[in-house]
Scaffold this active site. Structure first.
Site, PDB file in Angstrom:
ATOM      1  N   ARG A 252       9.153  -7.170  -8.669  1.00 17.82           N
ATOM      2  CA  ARG A 252       7.975  -7.440  -7.831  1.00 17.82           C
ATOM      3  C   ARG A 252       8.359  -7.967  -6.456  1.00 17.82           C
ATOM      4  O   ARG A 252       7.770  -7.571  -5.442  1.00 17.82           O
ATOM      5  CB  ARG A 252       7.064  -8.459  -8.528  1.00 17.82           C
ATOM      6  CG  ARG A 252       5.776  -8.749  -7.767  1.00 17.82           C
ATOM      7  CD  ARG A 252       4.865  -7.539  -7.753  1.00 17.82           C
ATOM      8  NE  ARG A 252       3.684  -7.765  -6.924  1.00 17.82           N
ATOM      9  CZ  ARG A 252       3.617  -7.526  -5.622  1.00 17.82           C
ATOM     10  NH1 ARG A 252       4.668  -7.057  -4.986  1.00 17.82           N
ATOM     11  NH2 ARG A 252       2.502  -7.736  -4.953  1.00 17.82           N
TER      12      ARG A 252
ATOM     13  N   CYS B  27       9.972  -3.309 -17.635  1.00 20.20           N
ATOM     14  CA  CYS B  27      11.411  -3.414 -17.847  1.00 20.20           C
ATOM     15  C   CYS B  27      11.781  -3.401 -19.323  1.00 20.20           C
ATOM     16  O   CYS B  27      12.899  -3.049 -19.690  1.00 20.20           O
ATOM     17  CB  CYS B  27      11.970  -4.652 -17.153  1.00 20.20           C
ATOM     18  SG  CYS B  27      11.604  -6.220 -17.996  1.00 20.20           S
TER      19      CYS B  27
ATOM     20  N   ARG C 297     -10.372  13.504  -6.623  1.00 16.44           N
ATOM     21  CA  ARG C 297      -8.928  13.535  -6.429  1.00 16.44           C
ATOM     22  C   ARG C 297      -8.543  14.841  -5.751  1.00 16.44           C
ATOM     23  O   ARG C 297      -8.913  15.924  -6.205  1.00 16.44           O
ATOM     24  CB  ARG C 297      -8.166  13.414  -7.763  1.00 16.44           C
ATOM     25  CG  ARG C 297      -7.991  11.976  -8.250  1.00 16.44           C
ATOM     26  CD  ARG C 297      -7.127  11.166  -7.293  1.00 16.44           C
ATOM     27  NE  ARG C 297      -6.890   9.806  -7.744  1.00 16.44           N
ATOM     28  CZ  ARG C 297      -7.643   8.756  -7.429  1.00 16.44           C
ATOM     29  NH1 ARG C 297      -8.717   8.926  -6.684  1.00 16.44           N
ATOM     30  NH2 ARG C 297      -7.329   7.550  -7.853  1.00 16.44           N
TER      31      ARG C 297
ATOM     32  N   CYS D  45       6.663  -8.476 -20.424  1.00 21.77           N
ATOM     33  CA  CYS D  45       6.805  -7.240 -21.204  1.00 21.77           C
ATOM     34  C   CYS D  45       6.699  -7.505 -22.702  1.00 21.77           C
ATOM     35  O   CYS D  45       6.201  -6.666 -23.458  1.00 21.77           O
ATOM     36  CB  CYS D  45       8.137  -6.554 -20.889  1.00 21.77           C
ATOM     37  SG  CYS D  45       8.151  -5.667 -19.317  1.00 21.77           S
TER      38      CYS D  45
ATOM     39  N   CYS E 165      11.964 -10.795 -20.821  1.00 25.47           N
ATOM     40  CA  CYS E 165      10.783 -10.726 -19.939  1.00 25.47           C
ATOM     41  C   CYS E 165       9.552 -11.132 -20.731  1.00 25.47           C
ATOM     42  O   CYS E 165       9.058 -10.373 -21.579  1.00 25.47           O
ATOM     43  CB  CYS E 165      10.616  -9.310 -19.381  1.00 25.47           C
ATOM     44  SG  CYS E 165       9.139  -9.119 -18.345  1.00 25.47           S
TER      45      CYS E 165
ATOM     46  N   CYS F  29      -2.298   6.194 -11.698  1.00 28.01           N
ATOM     47  CA  CYS F  29      -3.042   5.061 -11.128  1.00 28.01           C
ATOM     48  C   CYS F  29      -4.505   5.070 -11.542  1.00 28.01           C
ATOM     49  O   CYS F  29      -4.886   4.484 -12.543  1.00 28.01           O
ATOM     50  CB  CYS F  29      -2.906   5.048  -9.604  1.00 28.01           C
ATOM     51  SG  CYS F  29      -3.755   3.651  -8.801  1.00 28.01           S
TER      52      CYS F  29
ATOM     53  N   CYS G 138      -4.874   8.833  -3.554  1.00 29.03           N
ATOM     54  CA  CYS G 138      -5.648   7.718  -4.088  1.00 29.03           C
ATOM     55  C   CYS G 138      -6.184   6.876  -2.930  1.00 29.03           C
ATOM     56  O   CYS G 138      -5.569   6.798  -1.867  1.00 29.03           O
ATOM     57  CB  CYS G 138      -4.744   6.873  -4.992  1.00 29.03           C
ATOM     58  SG  CYS G 138      -5.508   5.352  -5.620  1.00 29.03           S
ATOM     59  N   HIS G 139      -7.328   6.234  -3.150  1.00 31.07           N
ATOM     60  CA  HIS G 139      -7.905   5.396  -2.088  1.00 31.07           C
ATOM     61  C   HIS G 139      -6.975   4.239  -1.697  1.00 31.07           C
ATOM     62  O   HIS G 139      -7.063   3.731  -0.579  1.00 31.07           O
ATOM     63  CB  HIS G 139      -9.263   4.848  -2.535  1.00 31.07           C
ATOM     64  CG  HIS G 139     -10.389   5.817  -2.351  1.00 31.07           C
ATOM     65  ND1 HIS G 139     -10.946   6.098  -1.124  1.00 31.07           N
ATOM     66  CD2 HIS G 139     -11.031   6.606  -3.253  1.00 31.07           C
ATOM     67  CE1 HIS G 139     -11.911   6.991  -1.264  1.00 31.07           C
ATOM     68  NE2 HIS G 139     -11.984   7.317  -2.546  1.00 31.07           N
ATOM     69  N   THR G 140      -6.080   3.831  -2.603  1.00 26.42           N
ATOM     70  CA  THR G 140      -5.138   2.772  -2.253  1.00 26.42           C
ATOM     71  C   THR G 140      -4.208   3.207  -1.124  1.00 26.42           C
ATOM     72  O   THR G 140      -3.831   2.401  -0.268  1.00 26.42           O
ATOM     73  CB  THR G 140      -4.304   2.365  -3.489  1.00 26.42           C
ATOM     74  OG1 THR G 140      -5.182   2.020  -4.556  1.00 26.42           O
ATOM     75  CG2 THR G 140      -3.403   1.176  -3.182  1.00 26.42           C
TER      76      THR G 140
ATOM     77  N   CYS H  70       4.755  -6.934 -15.390  1.00 22.88           N
ATOM     78  CA  CYS H  70       6.198  -7.193 -15.363  1.00 22.88           C
ATOM     79  C   CYS H  70       6.631  -7.547 -13.943  1.00 22.88           C
ATOM     80  O   CYS H  70       6.394  -6.777 -13.002  1.00 22.88           O
ATOM     81  CB  CYS H  70       6.957  -5.957 -15.845  1.00 22.88           C
ATOM     82  SG  CYS H  70       8.748  -6.054 -15.654  1.00 22.88           S
TER      83      CYS H  70
ATOM     84  N   HIS I 195       1.539   7.372  -4.560  1.00 23.56           N
ATOM     85  CA  HIS I 195       1.975   6.767  -5.826  1.00 23.56           C
ATOM     86  C   HIS I 195       1.416   7.447  -7.064  1.00 23.56           C
ATOM     87  O   HIS I 195       1.713   7.026  -8.174  1.00 23.56           O
ATOM     88  CB  HIS I 195       1.598   5.275  -5.846  1.00 23.56           C
ATOM     89  CG  HIS I 195       0.118   5.022  -5.761  1.00 23.56           C
ATOM     90  ND1 HIS I 195      -0.596   5.221  -4.606  1.00 23.56           N
ATOM     91  CD2 HIS I 195      -0.779   4.604  -6.688  1.00 23.56           C
ATOM     92  CE1 HIS I 195      -1.872   4.929  -4.814  1.00 23.56           C
ATOM     93  NE2 HIS I 195      -2.004   4.560  -6.071  1.00 23.56           N
ATOM     94  N   GLU I 196       0.619   8.508  -6.909  1.00 23.10           N
ATOM     95  CA  GLU I 196       0.133   9.276  -8.066  1.00 23.10           C
ATOM     96  C   GLU I 196       0.802  10.640  -8.017  1.00 23.10           C
ATOM     97  O   GLU I 196       0.367  11.513  -7.263  1.00 23.10           O
ATOM     98  CB  GLU I 196      -1.390   9.451  -8.029  1.00 23.10           C
ATOM     99  CG  GLU I 196      -2.193   8.241  -8.450  1.00 23.10           C
ATOM    100  CD  GLU I 196      -3.675   8.575  -8.654  1.00 23.10           C
ATOM    101  OE1 GLU I 196      -4.021   9.776  -8.725  1.00 23.10           O
ATOM    102  OE2 GLU I 196      -4.484   7.648  -8.738  1.00 23.10           O
TER     103      GLU I 196
END
Length: 397
Positions: free
Chosen positions: A131, A111, A391, A119, A116, A192, A59-61, A127, A81-82
């Site tokens: 974090r 969660c 991708r 959520c 929360c 993502c 991913c570009h992130t 959420c 993360h993907e």
């Protein structure tokens, strides 16, 4: 691929262990310094899950952080993360997944706690449970599960996922269990970018039938926005990108017209779009999928007078700010952003995967490049920089 996954799943069910695992990973040691290393992945602690990463979509992130533009970027770290994964071991108290389950990591946790407010609210997916530690590159207890095999030094986590490794550890609340019959290569895309583009249209902007839509940036996320807008019946969709090679696919997915800002000299793109919009007053919905603050301004100012909505999807570099005249808001335009398309991760990813399996969401066209082995992540990065890649999926098994 399915046979390989099933074989590995059977192995995991019979031999899952709570011992440390040595495996290969791509470790980011600094800006644009990515190296293949052996790492030690510690066993999962309470509320955590260790997973075998089967495949990872770039991913570009990931590139954004590797380039040093991410204000939360930490080095050394394991990016990614993907991914599509198989659960290898679970920590104490984990109940939502078991060894052998097929899962997709989610950088936005869910969660589901009754305490929360985020959520429990249908208004957001943000959420905050982990974090504070996730942004510091560590697990909820404040420590990392990764060390370099050669010297034992700490390697940080990334976005709570770190899937540029053959094994990784996540918090249980960041894992979405999916149908084991689903292709992990395709399902990983919902971790993502594709989900973000779809959700920006369906959840955040809530685009209506017969609307006009302008999409700035025709990468994977932008194409997902186009696809989602077409699915809900938008009647006029335009795409904007400086790479005209993207236009053929954009039109197949639903764009009626595509514009290249380079073809319009010094004329601001928002002016070009407004005068060519169906009403002459702009577009009902505009989406920035570039992360460029100048383009964000164009997207806002191309929104329709009186009611136009601008959704910011792309992430800007650290320290960047948006500039526009307040009069743009006085005359009825609204601007808002989205994180992961507003989806609640553990509920949404299984649902989106099921829709994909039923043929209701097409994703095959997003996978333009494939590579094998963790070490070929660098080739995937080169492909992503080439301009013709949506991708690139790296298979680890």
């Amino acid at each position: 691929l399915s046979r390989t996954i099933e074989k590995l799943s059977r192995t995991h069910r019979s031999s899952s262990t709570m011992e440390p695992i040595k495996c290969k990973a791509m470790v980011a040691f600094g800006v644009n310094d990515l190296r293949e290393e052996e790492v030690i992945v510690a066993p999962p602690k309470a509320g955590e899950v260790r997973m075998k990463v089967m495949c990872n979509a770039l991913c570009h992130t990931d590139i954004y952080t590797l380039s040093g533009q991410d204000p939360e970027g930490l080095f050394p770290s394991i990016l990614g993360h993907e991914a599509g994964c198989v659960v290898e071991a679970v920590g104490e108290g984990v109940t939502s997944v078991k060894v052998g389950d097929h899962v997709v990591p989610g950088y936005t946790p869910q969660c589901k706690g009754s305490d929360c407010m985020f959520c429990m609210s249908p208004k957001t997916n943000l959420c905050p449970k982990i974090r504070g530690t996730q942004g510091k590159g560590v697990m909820p207890d404040g420590t990392s599960r990764f060390t370099l095999a050669k010297d034992g030094s700490t390697v940080y986590h990334f976005m709570g996922c770190s899937t540029f490794a053959e094994y990784t550890v996540l918090a249980e609340i960041s894992i979405a269990k999916i149908d084991p019959a689903a292709s992990l290569e395709k399902a990983c895309l919902f971790g993502c970018g594709i989900s973000t583009g779809l959700g920006a249209v369906w959840n955040n902007a809530k685009v209506e039938p017969f609307s006009s839509v302008a999409v700035f940036g025709l990468g994977a996320v932008g194409f997902a926005v186009v696809q989602a807008a077409k699915a809900v019946g938008a009647s006029h969709i335009v795409g904007i990108d400086v790479n005209p090679n993207k236009f053929e696919m954009a039109k197949k997915l639903g764009c009626d017209v595509c514009y290249n800002p380079k073809d319009h000299g010094d004329e601001p793109m928002q002016q070009v779009l407004v005068k060519n919009s169906p009403t002459g007053f702009g577009f009902d919905y505009t989406f920035d999928c570039t992360g460029n603050v100048n383009v964000m301004r164009s997207a806002l100012e191309a929104a329709h007078r009186g009611w136009g909505q601008c959704c910011l999807v792309g992430v800007a570099a650290a320290g960047k700010e948006i500039a526009t005249r307040p009069f743009q808001f006085i005359t009825g335009r609204r601007c808002f952003g989205t994180a992961f398309g507003g989806w609640k991760t553990r509920d949404a990813i299984p649902m989106l995967t099921d829709k994909m399996m039923k043929g209701e969401i097409a994703v095959d066209h997003f996978i333009t490049h494939r590579f094998n082995g963790v070490g070929e992540t660098t080739k995937a990065i080169d492909a992503l920089h080439s301009g013709d890649c949506l991708r690139a999926v790296v298979h680890y098994c």
